[in-house]
Design a protein around this motif. Sequence first.
Motif, PDB file in Angstrom:
ATOM      1  N   ALA A  36      53.912  14.063  -4.732  1.00 21.77           N
ATOM      2  CA  ALA A  36      52.625  13.901  -5.416  1.00 21.77           C
ATOM      3  C   ALA A  36      51.525  14.645  -4.659  1.00 21.77           C
ATOM      4  CB  ALA A  36      52.276  12.426  -5.543  1.00 21.77           C
ATOM      5  N   GLU A  37      51.556  14.570  -3.322  1.00 25.32           N
ATOM      6  CA  GLU A  37      50.560  15.282  -2.521  1.00 25.32           C
ATOM      7  C   GLU A  37      50.789  16.793  -2.570  1.00 25.32           C
ATOM      8  OE1 GLU A  37      49.353  12.404   1.109  1.00 25.32           O
ATOM      9  OE2 GLU A  37      51.517  12.734   0.899  1.00 25.32           O
ATOM     10  N   LEU A  38      52.047  17.205  -2.663  1.00 31.82           N
ATOM     11  CA  LEU A  38      52.359  18.620  -2.831  1.00 31.82           C
ATOM     12  C   LEU A  38      51.777  19.129  -4.143  1.00 31.82           C
ATOM     13  CD1 LEU A  38      53.798  21.276  -2.204  1.00 31.82           C
ATOM     14  CD2 LEU A  38      55.912  20.272  -3.094  1.00 31.82           C
ATOM     15  N   LYS A  39      51.877  18.341  -5.200  1.00 34.18           N
ATOM     16  CA  LYS A  39      51.312  18.741  -6.487  1.00 34.18           C
ATOM     17  C   LYS A  39      49.799  18.900  -6.404  1.00 34.18           C
ATOM     18  CE  LYS A  39      54.837  16.707  -9.531  1.00 34.18           C
ATOM     19  NZ  LYS A  39      55.083  15.710 -10.596  1.00 34.18           N
ATOM     20  N   MET A  40      49.150  17.995  -5.673  1.00 36.64           N
ATOM     21  CA  MET A  40      47.698  18.098  -5.499  1.00 36.64           C
ATOM     22  C   MET A  40      47.332  19.372  -4.756  1.00 36.64           C
ATOM     23  SD  MET A  40      46.697  14.123  -4.619  1.00 36.64           S
ATOM     24  CE  MET A  40      44.991  14.563  -4.348  1.00 36.64           C
ATOM     25  N   ALA A  41      48.128  19.719  -3.738  1.00 35.43           N
ATOM     26  CA  ALA A  41      47.878  20.949  -2.975  1.00 35.43           C
ATOM     27  C   ALA A  41      48.065  22.181  -3.855  1.00 35.43           C
ATOM     28  CB  ALA A  41      48.807  21.007  -1.762  1.00 35.43           C
ATOM     29  N   ILE A  42      49.063  22.139  -4.726  1.00 36.10           N
ATOM     30  CA  ILE A  42      49.296  23.258  -5.645  1.00 36.10           C
ATOM     31  C   ILE A  42      48.115  23.419  -6.593  1.00 36.10           C
ATOM     32  CG2 ILE A  42      50.744  24.045  -7.565  1.00 36.10           C
ATOM     33  CD1 ILE A  42      53.124  22.722  -6.127  1.00 36.10           C
ATOM     34  N   ALA A  43      47.587  22.302  -7.088  1.00 35.18           N
ATOM     35  CA  ALA A  43      46.438  22.351  -7.991  1.00 35.18           C
ATOM     36  C   ALA A  43      45.212  22.927  -7.279  1.00 35.18           C
ATOM     37  CB  ALA A  43      46.142  20.961  -8.539  1.00 35.18           C
ATOM     38  N   GLU A  44      44.992  22.509  -6.026  1.00 34.71           N
ATOM     39  CA  GLU A  44      43.850  23.007  -5.259  1.00 34.71           C
ATOM     40  C   GLU A  44      43.969  24.494  -4.952  1.00 34.71           C
ATOM     41  OE1 GLU A  44      43.799  20.531  -1.842  1.00 34.71           O
ATOM     42  OE2 GLU A  44      43.031  18.764  -2.908  1.00 34.71           O
ATOM     43  N   ALA A  45      45.214  24.996  -4.949  1.00 34.49           N
ATOM     44  CA  ALA A  45      45.438  26.414  -4.675  1.00 34.49           C
ATOM     45  C   ALA A  45      45.402  27.271  -5.936  1.00 34.49           C
ATOM     46  CB  ALA A  45      46.783  26.603  -3.972  1.00 34.49           C
ATOM     47  N   GLY A  46      45.041  26.659  -7.057  1.00 34.81           N
ATOM     48  CA  GLY A  46      44.915  27.432  -8.297  1.00 34.81           C
ATOM     49  C   GLY A  46      45.965  27.138  -9.339  1.00 34.81           C
ATOM     50  N   GLY A  47      46.874  26.186  -9.052  1.00 29.17           N
ATOM     51  CA  GLY A  47      47.909  25.827 -10.013  1.00 29.17           C
ATOM     52  C   GLY A  47      47.393  24.855 -11.050  1.00 29.17           C
ATOM     53  N   PRO A  48      48.251  24.436 -11.972  1.00 29.95           N
ATOM     54  CA  PRO A  48      47.843  23.471 -13.005  1.00 29.95           C
ATOM     55  C   PRO A  48      47.558  22.101 -12.409  1.00 29.95           C
ATOM     56  CG  PRO A  48      50.209  23.839 -13.076  1.00 29.95           C
ATOM     57  CD  PRO A  48      49.666  24.835 -12.111  1.00 29.95           C
ATOM     58  N   PRO A  49      46.886  21.222 -13.147  1.00 33.41           N
ATOM     59  CA  PRO A  49      46.624  19.861 -12.658  1.00 33.41           C
ATOM     60  C   PRO A  49      47.936  19.150 -12.319  1.00 33.41           C
ATOM     61  CG  PRO A  49      45.364  20.316 -14.647  1.00 33.41           C
ATOM     62  CD  PRO A  49      46.314  21.450 -14.490  1.00 33.41           C
ATOM     63  N   PRO A  50      47.919  18.228 -11.360  1.00 32.40           N
ATOM     64  CA  PRO A  50      49.152  17.520 -10.984  1.00 32.40           C
ATOM     65  C   PRO A  50      49.874  16.886 -12.162  1.00 32.40           C
ATOM     66  CG  PRO A  50      47.432  17.091  -9.378  1.00 32.40           C
ATOM     67  CD  PRO A  50      46.778  17.845 -10.495  1.00 32.40           C
ATOM     68  N   SER A  51      49.114  16.357 -13.123  1.00 30.66           N
ATOM     69  CA  SER A  51      49.744  15.697 -14.272  1.00 30.66           C
ATOM     70  C   SER A  51      50.488  16.675 -15.166  1.00 30.66           C
ATOM     71  CB  SER A  51      48.689  14.960 -15.103  1.00 30.66           C
ATOM     72  OG  SER A  51      47.707  15.863 -15.588  1.00 30.66           O
ATOM     73  N   ASP A  52      50.187  17.982 -15.026  1.00 28.87           N
ATOM     74  CA  ASP A  52      50.849  19.003 -15.846  1.00 28.87           C
ATOM     75  C   ASP A  52      51.959  19.724 -15.084  1.00 28.87           C
ATOM     76  OD1 ASP A  52      49.087  18.323 -17.795  1.00 28.87           O
ATOM     77  OD2 ASP A  52      47.903  20.155 -17.725  1.00 28.87           O
ATOM     78  N   GLN A  53      52.275  19.243 -13.877  1.00 30.17           N
ATOM     79  CA  GLN A  53      53.295  19.897 -13.058  1.00 30.17           C
ATOM     80  C   GLN A  53      54.617  19.132 -13.096  1.00 30.17           C
ATOM     81  OE1 GLN A  53      52.129  20.865  -9.008  1.00 30.17           O
ATOM     82  NE2 GLN A  53      49.973  20.898  -9.603  1.00 30.17           N
ATOM     83  N   GLN A  54      55.682  19.882 -13.177  1.00 36.28           N
ATOM     84  CA  GLN A  54      57.022  19.327 -13.047  1.00 36.28           C
ATOM     85  C   GLN A  54      57.757  20.194 -12.032  1.00 36.28           C
ATOM     86  OE1 GLN A  54      60.192  19.326 -16.351  1.00 36.28           O
ATOM     87  NE2 GLN A  54      59.243  17.310 -16.553  1.00 36.28           N
ATOM     88  N   LEU A  55      58.101  19.619 -10.890  1.00 35.46           N
ATOM     89  CA  LEU A  55      58.769  20.362  -9.826  1.00 35.46           C
ATOM     90  C   LEU A  55      60.264  20.094  -9.885  1.00 35.46           C
ATOM     91  CD1 LEU A  55      56.288  19.814  -6.847  1.00 35.46           C
ATOM     92  CD2 LEU A  55      56.299  21.622  -8.585  1.00 35.46           C
ATOM     93  N   ILE A  56      61.028  21.165  -9.831  1.00 34.87           N
ATOM     94  CA  ILE A  56      62.475  21.074  -9.985  1.00 34.87           C
ATOM     95  C   ILE A  56      63.176  21.596  -8.739  1.00 34.87           C
ATOM     96  CG2 ILE A  56      64.461  21.829 -11.352  1.00 34.87           C
ATOM     97  CD1 ILE A  56      62.585  22.093 -13.727  1.00 34.87           C
ATOM     98  N   ALA A  57      64.091  20.797  -8.192  1.00 30.60           N
ATOM     99  CA  ALA A  57      64.924  21.193  -7.059  1.00 30.60           C
ATOM    100  C   ALA A  57      66.370  21.163  -7.516  1.00 30.60           C
ATOM    101  CB  ALA A  57      64.714  20.251  -5.875  1.00 30.60           C
TER     102      ALA A  57
END
Length: 203
Positions: A36-57
């Motif tokens: 969840a914190e990684l998603k927030m960092a991605i959003a702050e770096a110019g990515g989509p909002p955390p609620s719009d992110q789906q991370l796949i491993a």
Amino acid sequence: MGADEGGNGQVAVSVHSISGALVASQVTVSRQQSVAELKMAIAEAGGPPPSDQQLIAGHRILEDRELSGEALDESGGMIFLVTVAGCPTCQGPCACTLCGCVPQHGLIDYYGLCRECGKCGGHSSACPFCRLSFPSLCALDTHVRFAHQDREFSEWQSSRLEDHLKKRDVPGARLASMPEHGTFMEACRGGIGSETDLVHRTF
């Protein structure tokens, strides 16, 4: 998404979409921080909002509560970002009060139906511009268009409703579902007028 680890336990991550396009570069998080914190960092770096992110491993979707370091280890340092139409109200996993299932991303579809119980009315989509709530994101998008026209195009994602309207007249097209009896009783209590109820039936 490729990752490089520093000596202080920080992980520098480059974020790419499934197609390989760069979404954000050099996102830095601690290995002990959650996804969840990684998603927030991605959003702050110019990515989509955390609620719009789906991370796949690998072949699975990462849960927000997992640790970033473990997810990177598991995937060999490669995690992919998929942009989804997330819930603007929950800003994360949604829950259904009708069936009490485990909160999860994508649980409630655009028309208000729960993926687990198939019912509408167990999740609320709240308007950020007033105090009203609706049983589906479709109904909320419609409300914003007609009640908050001055804010829709500058502060709201209108593409969802546009896609719905394009498909509305196609045979078999989905419509917003009616909520279960006993839920969303604002109309009975005088909180939502008949015009809004008509919008629910129309859309």
